[in-house]
Design an enzyme around this catalytic site. Structure first.
Site, PDB file in Angstrom:
ATOM      1  N   HIS B  82      86.378  45.688  76.356  1.00 36.41           N
ATOM      2  CA  HIS B  82      86.376  46.328  74.657  1.00 36.41           C
ATOM      3  C   HIS B  82      85.225  45.466  73.840  1.00 36.41           C
ATOM      4  O   HIS B  82      84.628  44.596  74.146  1.00 36.41           O
ATOM      5  CB  HIS B  82      87.821  45.286  74.255  1.00 36.41           C
ATOM      6  CG  HIS B  82      87.520  45.003  72.579  1.00 36.41           C
ATOM      7  ND1 HIS B  82      88.236  46.300  71.941  1.00 36.41           N
ATOM      8  CD2 HIS B  82      87.318  44.365  71.627  1.00 36.41           C
ATOM      9  CE1 HIS B  82      88.084  45.608  70.030  1.00 36.41           C
ATOM     10  NE2 HIS B  82      87.104  44.628  70.354  1.00 36.41           N
ATOM     11  N   ASP B 161     100.526  42.471  65.044  1.00 33.37           N
ATOM     12  CA  ASP B 161      99.337  42.695  64.713  1.00 33.37           C
ATOM     13  C   ASP B 161      98.942  43.563  63.985  1.00 33.37           C
ATOM     14  O   ASP B 161      98.491  43.199  62.939  1.00 33.37           O
ATOM     15  CB  ASP B 161      98.147  42.884  65.927  1.00 33.37           C
ATOM     16  CG  ASP B 161      97.255  43.454  65.832  1.00 33.37           C
ATOM     17  OD1 ASP B 161      96.102  42.118  65.314  1.00 33.37           O
ATOM     18  OD2 ASP B 161      96.518  44.515  65.901  1.00 33.37           O
ATOM     19  N   ARG B 168      95.317  40.852  56.302  1.00 39.35           N
ATOM     20  CA  ARG B 168      94.645  39.810  55.822  1.00 39.35           C
ATOM     21  C   ARG B 168      92.980  40.700  55.185  1.00 39.35           C
ATOM     22  O   ARG B 168      92.524  40.344  55.144  1.00 39.35           O
ATOM     23  CB  ARG B 168      93.835  39.761  57.696  1.00 39.35           C
ATOM     24  CG  ARG B 168      94.238  39.064  58.305  1.00 39.35           C
ATOM     25  CD  ARG B 168      94.504  39.162  59.915  1.00 39.35           C
ATOM     26  NE  ARG B 168      92.702  38.621  60.902  1.00 39.35           N
ATOM     27  CZ  ARG B 168      92.127  39.216  61.595  1.00 39.35           C
ATOM     28  NH1 ARG B 168      93.174  39.778  62.142  1.00 39.35           N
ATOM     29  NH2 ARG B 168      91.036  38.449  61.530  1.00 39.35           N
ATOM     30  N   SER B 183      94.293  38.714  67.263  1.00 35.11           N
ATOM     31  CA  SER B 183      94.084  40.454  67.098  1.00 35.11           C
ATOM     32  C   SER B 183      93.734  41.294  68.997  1.00 35.11           C
ATOM     33  O   SER B 183      94.373  42.074  68.730  1.00 35.11           O
ATOM     34  CB  SER B 183      93.422  40.612  65.914  1.00 35.11           C
ATOM     35  OG  SER B 183      93.539  42.189  65.774  1.00 35.11           O
ATOM     36  N   LYS B 187      96.578  43.345  71.703  1.00 33.10           N
ATOM     37  CA  LYS B 187      96.213  44.649  71.673  1.00 33.10           C
ATOM     38  C   LYS B 187      95.817  44.934  73.000  1.00 33.10           C
ATOM     39  O   LYS B 187      96.749  45.756  73.711  1.00 33.10           O
ATOM     40  CB  LYS B 187      95.631  45.206  70.887  1.00 33.10           C
ATOM     41  CG  LYS B 187      96.112  45.954  69.840  1.00 33.10           C
ATOM     42  CD  LYS B 187      95.388  46.237  68.360  1.00 33.10           C
ATOM     43  CE  LYS B 187      93.950  45.164  68.168  1.00 33.10           C
ATOM     44  NZ  LYS B 187      92.932  45.687  66.912  1.00 33.10           N
TER      45      LYS B 187
END
Lengths: 436, 436
Positions: B82, B161, B168, B183, B187
């Site tokens: 990620h 999320d 948010r 978050s 995921k």
């Protein structure tokens, strides 16, 4: 301008301009800005704070979110008093008739009790027929007729405050000096007053337990009021024990009448006369606070204040006979006594617990929707510094329903702190005066 | 348990228990707790922070708000990468086929671009026919077939999320290390992976501009992942200038294919191979990172990674011919050049401005609802440290619509900082490795 950017600015400890605060508050009041954005902003304000300019801007924007009354048709100064609330605090019922009898106008928009504190509107409603829900037209009429009127916040008065307060209540953003100040001052200044006397409570029965916190709130409110062109003074007064001997609704009306008749407990009488004195002085009715105090005493001694109270009750649809026949007020069916388990001296009380016990018995609200039993009450037989014998009465409970009686009794008994000697320093009721 | 009390606790810097966090997040996801209470809580969290236990609890509660995938039917380790996002960051398109070709499984759930950063899903959609909206069943099928699949967040994955992120975004509570970590990790861990390599960007084109901020985020994510039993490593990598020579969608696909063919710019090739190396190592495919790097190089050199990319495109419905015929990708109708106004050396770039200019031309989103023009792109001809002559090309703009062209050009030209000498220190792309 975008709400999300203004939330970020406050989150990052920035200062918001008047235009930015206006954008947020007006947008929220109109419904253009959603609850969740206002909630995030309120939490940022709670934690980061506001400076004095922001606070004045917020107060003014909330004030002008609705009608700001003027009473140009009524000659003379308009004055009011606001208390931050406590247990047994019934001075509004006493000083409004004193000050109106003395020649000033008192347009008083009051609140209801919540949690452990009582509310003026609830107390007045103990008087059969008394209507606190006057329209603004009726309010003006009563004011013109007798110089005093006591009503609840109408839809026209500071709608922004009404909406924001409801949101603060459910988002844990209530106990913040800036937000409290803006809420109080926006409502009070909408009454169309020239001067305001603030009674900021401090101690175990007040919202602000610490004196320095109370002083800070008082300073902020006084400065905000002055910046907006009003005469404002704040008295920091003790709420370490109930004010007077009575808490509840019927019996607070009864005790108020006692003071208006020149009787009643000394602490309540003194504070009511002192607050009246400041109202006379700020309202330019007298040259000094001392002269104001003498005028207040005269209004009581001559019976003019009591007569004014009768007139006010009558004009708002209430049964004025309660003044001479207190049994016409709702009466509780039962009594219970809380007695001392030790001999010694009362050295302190956890005063908030008295209010909580009263609410528990039906004499207060835990939620806004709760109904109040006006007959329920507490009578206090001992004050801090008094000596007490084991088995001697501390409190008489007037009640109708014993579901929570045992719990309330425990709370009341546990609220007294006693010792083997009287407290060495005798604290005065009026701790300091801010803004004089 | 009441939401209002938990908001107060965090407001007052208290620590919330796992049960309390679960109460809030599950209640909000179900719709029992309203937006405004969650918004107030998020702001309190933003300002007061969370400790490591709270963070792990929040991540887990968000993770288990939906389905947590398992791939028991697929042998071997599942790994993913990620990136926190930047300009020209296309390594997912390169390393997924490298790692899948090397024998591991890459179940990649990616995001879309927002603001100045691009998103893997948007880039893949530049390939005609490529479908990122697979059902979980289809996702598993593609994964079994070829060892890699790249899809978007489905309704089943971390719904908490999804709902919290949307809130948010509109309450200015995005840029908080704890909330970002929860978050991302909720995921990523829902994908059913054994190991995760994080590419945490730092510099003028990253969300976190300061290296110490990036390191803190990396540390928090690594610790959270490890506490949840996963192998996690974070590479802190520079984003002071675009990665590779290309930004945009069609041209990032093109440049990714170039790297898979053993060509392409050195920085992009190196970072893709290093990230692949770490994935091989954490996925226990190799004994060391160095061996992983050699395996990654082999997968490129032998053409196996390119073949895997073709297979992946085909299985997700895309036109695999783009690999050999890049003109099949959406092409822009016009080109414009930004040239240097001075002679000297490029010493820095305001990298975020490139992404903003790209979005302005239609190659990115300002709001979530915006459509993307996949053909729009930027090609960078100079890197930090390069010498440049007055009038020499800095950037080629590929565009379709010139409404905002002048503005974009100004932004791009103004993004280059030049000086009379090359920067003395040559900064490496990989700044540090956290959690190794």
């Amino acid at each position: 301008m975008r709400a999300v950017d203004l939330i970020r600015k406050k989150r990052d400890s920035g200062e918001l301009s008047r235009e930015e605060i206006e954008f947020l508050v007006s947008g929220y009041t109109r419904g253009d800005i959603p609850d969740y954005q206002m909630a995030a902003w309120l939490m940022a304000v709670w934690i980061r704070g506001m400076n004095r300019s922001e606070l004045v801007a917020l107060t003014e924007v909330m004030l002008y979110s609705g009608q700001v009354l003027t009473h140009a048709d009524i000659p003379g100064k308009k004055v009011d008093k606001h208390s931050t609330g406590g247990v047994g605090d019934k001075t509004s019922l006493i000083l409004a008739p004193i000050v109106a009898a003395g020649g000033l106008t008192v347009p008083m928009i009051s609140g209801r009790g919540l949690g452990h504190t009582g509310g003026t509107l609830d107390k007045l409603e103990a008087i059969p027929g008394f209507n606190v829900n006057l329209s603004l037209e009726e309010f003006r009429h009563v004011l013109r007729e007798c110089g005093m009127a006591l009503i609840g916040q109408t839809a026209e008065i500071a709608p922004a405050d009404k909406k924001i307060y409801a949101l603060r209540d459910v988002t844990s953003t209530v106990e913040n000096i800036g937000l409290i100040c803006a809420s109080i001052m926006s409502k009070k200044l909408a009454e169309g007053i020239d001067a305001l006397v603030l009674d900021v409570k401090t101690g175990s029965g007040a919202f602000m337990k610490k004196e320095e916190e109370s002083v800070r709130l008082a300073e902020v409110m006084v400065e905000t009021g002055k910046r907006m062109g009003k005469k404002v003074v704040a008295l920091i007064t003790g709420m370490d024990e109930p004010l007077g001997r009575m808490a509840g609704h019927s019996n607070e009306v009864f005790e108020s009448v006692e003071v208006l008749k020149g009787r009643g407990p000394a602490d309540l009488r003194d504070l009511s006369l002192d607050l009246s004195a400041w109202m006379f002085f700020l309202g330019e009715r007298t040259e000094s606070v001392e002269e104001g105090r003498r005028l207040a005493e005269t209004m009581v001694a001559t019976g003019q204040a009591l007569e004014k109270f009768r007139e006010g009750i009558r004009l708002q649809g209430g049964d004025e006979r309660v003044v001479d026949a207190p049994e016409r007020l709702p009466q509780a069916r039962f009594r219970a006594e809380v007695v001392s388990s030790v001999s010694g001296y009362i050295t302190a009380t956890n005063c908030e617990q008295f209010g909580t016990a009263l609410a528990m018995l039906g004499g207060g609200r835990e939620k806004k929707e709760d109904k109040i039993d006006h007959a329920v009450g507490l009578e206090f037989h001992k004050r801090i510094g008094d000596s007490v014998e084991k088995g001697e009465k501390l409190v008489t409970i007037y009640y109708n329903n014993d579901v929570k009686l045992a719990e309330a009794k425990t709370l009341i008994a546990g609220s007294y702190v006693s010792g083997q000697s009287a407290p060495s320093e005798k604290r005065v009721l009026i701790r300091s005066i801010i803004g004089a």
